[in-house]
Design a protein around this motif. Sequence first.
Motif, PDB file in Angstrom:
ATOM      1  N   GLU A 155       0.846  -1.199   0.000  1.00 54.12           N
ATOM      2  CA  GLU A 155       0.000   0.000   0.000  1.00 54.12           C
ATOM      3  C   GLU A 155       0.878   1.244   0.000  1.00 54.12           C
ATOM      4  O   GLU A 155       1.915   1.285   0.658  1.00 54.12           O
ATOM      5  N   GLU A 156       0.402   2.249  -0.720  1.00 59.02           N
ATOM      6  CA  GLU A 156       1.102   3.525  -0.759  1.00 59.02           C
ATOM      7  C   GLU A 156       0.295   4.507   0.096  1.00 59.02           C
ATOM      8  O   GLU A 156      -0.852   4.799  -0.209  1.00 59.02           O
ATOM      9  N   VAL A 157       0.902   5.015   1.160  1.00 59.19           N
ATOM     10  CA  VAL A 157       0.223   5.946   2.054  1.00 59.19           C
ATOM     11  C   VAL A 157       0.361   7.381   1.524  1.00 59.19           C
ATOM     12  O   VAL A 157      -0.576   8.174   1.612  1.00 59.19           O
ATOM     13  N   GLN A 158       1.528   7.685   0.986  1.00 55.79           N
ATOM     14  CA  GLN A 158       1.758   9.002   0.375  1.00 55.79           C
ATOM     15  C   GLN A 158       2.620   8.812  -0.864  1.00 55.79           C
ATOM     16  O   GLN A 158       3.640   8.121  -0.807  1.00 55.79           O
ATOM     17  N   LYS A 174       3.531   0.829   2.952  1.00 55.46           N
ATOM     18  CA  LYS A 174       3.408  -0.321   3.840  1.00 55.46           C
ATOM     19  C   LYS A 174       3.991  -1.497   3.088  1.00 55.46           C
ATOM     20  O   LYS A 174       3.679  -1.705   1.909  1.00 55.46           O
TER      21      LYS A 174
END
Length: 177
Positions: A155-158, A174
Amino acid sequence: MVSNDQHNETIDEALEEQTQQQEEVVQEDSRLEELAKLAEENQQRYLRAQADFDNFRRRTQKEKEDLAQYASMKLIGQLLPVVDNFERAVTAATANQDFDALAKGVDMIFRQLEQTLQQEGLKAMEAVGEPFNPEFHQAIMTVESEEHEEGIIVEEVQKGYILKDRVLRPAMVKVSG
């Protein structure tokens, strides 16, 4: 006793030797003057070269400062139409209370901003599904994942960005553990 002729001959030889020595001294003085003149010319050339170098250094320092001060001028000029469009969208939405039109306008402005930044060499990183790389990614969490093997970004948070060939901002991600 020494005859008068011999005496005159000795005096003539001494005078000739003295004249020759005086000519040598004059030649040496002349050579010294030439060398002193040459040394002075070289000193003046050195001082001019030093002054030219100092002027060059000051000029390049000023150019460097000007460049740093106004480096963003071109980009800011390209972003002004985006700012104008934001202002128009907010004004229109406030006057008409049409929030669907505002959402469409903001989306168009976002694409305009994205295009301007891409023209300057900005690219968003694609992180999800890629192996974790600390040069491009900043791991903020490790998660268990059955569909991804260990060390893969889940997952890409930013978003992360690359400007031309350098990482501008690493992606916060993540990673499967």
